[in-house]
Scaffold this active site. Structure first.
Site, mmCIF file in Angstrom:
data_model
loop_
_atom_site.group_PDB
_atom_site.id
_atom_site.type_symbol
_atom_site.label_atom_id
_atom_site.label_comp_id
_atom_site.label_asym_id
_atom_site.label_seq_id
_atom_site.Cartn_x
_atom_site.Cartn_y
_atom_site.Cartn_z
ATOM 1 N N GLY A 1 31.417 29.229 32.237
ATOM 2 C CA GLY A 1 30.968 29.855 33.479
ATOM 3 C C GLY A 1 31.799 29.593 34.708
ATOM 4 O O GLY A 1 31.551 30.194 35.753
ATOM 5 N N PRO B 1 34.426 27.076 27.996
ATOM 6 C CA PRO B 1 35.050 27.936 29.014
ATOM 7 C C PRO B 1 35.650 29.199 28.398
ATOM 8 O O PRO B 1 36.226 29.159 27.307
ATOM 9 C CB PRO B 1 36.151 27.041 29.594
ATOM 10 C CG PRO B 1 36.508 26.112 28.482
ATOM 11 C CD PRO B 1 35.221 25.870 27.725
ATOM 12 N N GLY B 2 35.496 30.305 29.078
ATOM 13 C CA GLY B 2 36.113 31.559 28.643
ATOM 14 C C GLY B 2 37.046 32.067 29.724
ATOM 15 O O GLY B 2 38.266 31.868 29.688
ATOM 16 N N ARG C 1 35.382 46.247 34.048
ATOM 17 C CA ARG C 1 34.712 45.405 35.043
ATOM 18 C C ARG C 1 34.481 46.099 36.378
ATOM 19 O O ARG C 1 33.401 45.969 36.954
ATOM 20 C CB ARG C 1 35.454 44.073 35.231
ATOM 21 C CG ARG C 1 35.540 43.244 33.935
ATOM 22 C CD ARG C 1 36.156 41.871 34.137
ATOM 23 N NE ARG C 1 35.317 41.027 34.952
ATOM 24 C CZ ARG C 1 35.461 40.816 36.231
ATOM 25 N NH1 ARG C 1 36.494 41.320 36.883
ATOM 26 N NH2 ARG C 1 34.607 40.081 36.903
ATOM 27 N N CYS D 1 36.412 61.014 32.640
ATOM 28 C CA CYS D 1 35.521 61.956 33.331
ATOM 29 C C CYS D 1 34.231 61.292 33.765
ATOM 30 O O CYS D 1 33.154 61.569 33.228
ATOM 31 C CB CYS D 1 35.257 63.152 32.431
ATOM 32 S SG CYS D 1 36.796 63.940 31.978
HETATM 33 C C1 LIG Z 1 30.138 34.137 27.812
HETATM 34 C C2 LIG Z 1 29.759 32.750 27.433
HETATM 35 C C3 LIG Z 1 30.593 31.674 27.739
HETATM 36 C C4 LIG Z 1 31.865 31.818 28.525
HETATM 37 O O1 LIG Z 1 31.593 32.199 29.844
HETATM 38 P P1 LIG Z 1 32.779 32.233 30.922
HETATM 39 O O2 LIG Z 1 32.090 32.627 32.170
HETATM 40 O O3 LIG Z 1 33.754 33.240 30.464
HETATM 41 O O4 LIG Z 1 33.353 30.866 30.989
HETATM 42 C C5 LIG Z 1 30.227 30.424 27.282
HETATM 43 N N1 LIG Z 1 29.073 30.231 26.593
HETATM 44 C C6 LIG Z 1 28.233 31.253 26.295
HETATM 45 C C7 LIG Z 1 27.011 30.983 25.536
HETATM 46 C C8 LIG Z 1 28.541 32.530 26.710
HETATM 47 O O5 LIG Z 1 27.701 33.539 26.430
#
Ligand SMILES: *Cc1c(COP(=O)(O)O)cnc(C)c1O
Length: 415
Positions: free
Chosen positions: A240, A275-276, A313, A343
Site C-alpha cells: 500500500g 509491496p506492489g 488508471r 470510443c
Molecule cells: C494489491 C495488494 C497489495 C499491493 O498493494 P500496493 O498498493 O500495490 O502496494 C498487497 N496486498 C494485497 C492483499 C493486495 O490486494
C-alpha cells in the site's frame, strides 16, 4: 520522475537507452521498465529490514510480467498472489512457492488445490466460509493448509475510495470483532495450521499514520491470541505504500519501514510485507506516439496511439500521470487534452497539459509501471502493447505486442 529517467541532448533516456530508439525498434504503444530501478526499490526494503526477520512478497498484480517476477525472484523475493493464474506465473518465472502468500476474497477450491500442491507459505483467509472450504480441500488432499486471517482493522487509509480496503464497509478481510472467534475455529479445524495474521488497508497511501494505526490494532489481536495459546510465526502488514505521480510526498521506503518497525516495537514474529506499486510504479513508462492534433472549439486534442485499454488508471480513478516529451522541441507550448482512439469520452491520459507538440511526437507517460499493463484490456479489439526492459545499456523485449489474430483465436463461427 525516477532518477533513471533523464534528458541527454533533448532526448529522454531510461538508464543508458534513448526511449525514441526503443519506440523505433518495437513500435508504440510500448511499456518500458528499468531493471536497475526495480532492483533499487527492492533493495531499499531489504536494507531497511536487514536487522529483522522478514520476507518481502512482491504483489504480483501490480505488474505480473514474467521477466519482472524473475528479477525479484533472483533478488530473493517472495510473492503475494491473488489467483491461481498468478501462482502459475510465479512458478514459471522461477519464484519459490515456499515464499508465496495467497490473498483474495474469492479463492476457488481448484486454486486452493493448486496452491497446496505447490506448497505455498500461507493462505491469507478472508472469511469464515473460505476457512471451512480450505480445511475441506486440504483434508481431501491429505495436507495441512497454512493460514493467516486477513483482519480488517477499520482504519481510514485516506486514499481513493476504489483503492481503500481497510474500512468496515469494504469487502476485504474479516471484521476485527470477529477475528478472535474465527482464529479459535481455525485452531479446532484438523487440516489447518495457523501461521500468522495479515492486514492490507489500501493502496497509494502517502502517510505513515494509517499504517501505524493498523499495526496497533493487529498487535492487540496478536496479544489476545497469545493469551489463548495461539502463537503466530509471522505478522503480514500488506502493501500500500504510495509513489509520487504528481506532487504527492509519500514517505521513503526506509522511513515507512522504520515507522512499521517502531510500531511493532521489537516483536519476535517474522515480518512480511506485500509491496506492489512502490516496487514497480516509477520504474516504468508508457511510450505513445501522437497520431493527430485536433483543434476543437474549446480544447486542443492531442490524439495518441495509447488509450484507456493500455492504461486504465486515468479513466478508472481519474488518476494523474505526468506526460513528458521523449524528444524535446522549441515549439510554443499549448494547453491540451491527451486522449486515445477508444470510443469513450472517458478515454483520456491527461487533461489540460502544457506541452509543445510536433507532428508525430513521441510522449512518455510516466509512473506507469504499476497497474498499467496488468490492467490492460483488448477493448475496441486493440492488441495489448509490447513490453521492454532496459538493463543499463541493454534492451530486452519481455513481451511481444499482441497480434490481432491472437485476439479472436479462441472464437468460433456458428457451425
Ligand atoms: C494489491 C495488494 C497489495 C499491493 O498493494 P500496493 O498498493 O500495490 O502496494 C498487497 N496486498 C494485497 C492483499 C493486495 O490486494
Amino acid at each position: 520522475m525516477n532518477p533513471h529517467f533523464h534528458y541527454r541532448d533533448g532526448r529522454l533516456f531510461l538508464e543508458q537507452v534513448a526511449l525514441d530508439e526503443i519506440a523505433g525498434r518495437f513500435g508504440t504503444p510500448c511499456y518500458v521498465y528499468s531493471r536497475t530501478a526495480l532492483t533499487e526499490a527492492y533493495q531499499a526494503f531489504e536494507q531497511a529490514l536487514s536487522g529483522t526477520p522478514h520476507l518481502v512478497c512482491y504483489a504480483v498484480k501490480a505488474n505480473p510480467n514474467l521477466a519482472i517476477l524473475n528479477v525479484f525472484a533472483k533478488l530473493g523475493a517472495g510473492f503475494d498472489i491473488v489467483s491461481g493464474g498468478e501462482l502459475q506465473r510465479v512458478l514459471a518465472a522461477g519464484g519459490d512457492a515456499g515464499k508465496v502468500v495467497f490473498s483474495g476474497v474469492g479463492k476457488t477450491a481448484d486454486e486452493m488445490r493448486r496452491a497446496l500442491d505447490a506448497g505455498i507459505l500461507c493462505f491469507n483467509v478472508e472469511s469464515a466460509p473460505e476457512l471451512l472450504r480450505l480445511n475441506e480441500v486440504a483434508g481431501s488432499l491429505g495436507k495441512i493448509a497454512p493460514v493467516s486471517l486477513r483482519v480488517n482493522p477499520d482504519v481510514d487509509a485516506k486514499t481513493h475510495p476504489y483503492i481503500s480496503t481497510g474500512l468496515k464497509q469494504n469487502k476485504f478481510g474479516v471484521a476485527y470483532e470477529d477475528a478472535l472467534a474465527l482464529y479459535r475455529q481455525a485452531r479446532d479445524l484438523p487440516h489447518l495450521h495457523i501461521r500468522g495474521i495479515d492486514c492490507h488497508i489500501g493502496s497509494q497511501l502517502t502517510e505513515v499514520s494509517p499504517f501505524a494505526a493498523a499495526v496497533g490494532k493487529v498487535l492487540q489481536l496478536v496479544d489476545a491470541l497469545a493469551a489463548e495459546g495461539i502463537a503466530l510465526e509471522h505478522i503480514d502488514l500488506g502493501g500500500g505504500l504510495g509513489i509520487c505521480y504528481d506532487d504527492e510526498t509519500p514517505p521513503a521506503i526506509a522511513d515507512y519501514v522504520a515507522a512499521l518497525l517502531s510500531a511493532l516495537n521489537g516483536r519476535a514474529e517474522k515480518l512480511i510485507l506485500e509491496p506492489g506499486r512502490v516496487l514497480v510504479g516509477n520504474a516504468g513508462t508508457l511510450l505513445t506516439r501522437v497520431e493527430y492534433l485536433k483543434h476543437g472549439e474549446e480544447k486542443n486534442f492531442v490524439i495518441v496511439d495509447a488509450a484507456m485499454n493500455d492504461l486504465m488508471r486515468p479513466a478508472l480513478y481519474d488518476a494523474y500521470h505526468n506526460i513528458v516529451p521523449a524528444t524535446q522541441n522549441d515549439l510554443p507550448k499549448m494547453t491540451c487534452e491527451i486522449v486515445g482512439p477508444v470510443c469513450e469520452t472517458g478515454d483520456f491520459l491527461g487533461h489540460a497539459r502544457e506541452l509543445s507538440i510536433e507532428p508525430n511526437a513521441l510522449l512518455a507517460v510516466l509512473s506507469a509501471g504499476a497497474y498499467g499493463m496488468s490492467m490492460a484490456s483488448n477493448y475496441n479489439t486493440r492488441p495489448r502493447a509490447a513490453e521492454v526492459m532496459v538493463d543499463v545499456d541493454r534492451v530486452h523485449l519481455i513481451r511481444e505486442r499482441e497480434k490481432i489474430s491472437d485476439l479472436f483465436s479462441g472464437e468460433h463461427l456458428l457451425s
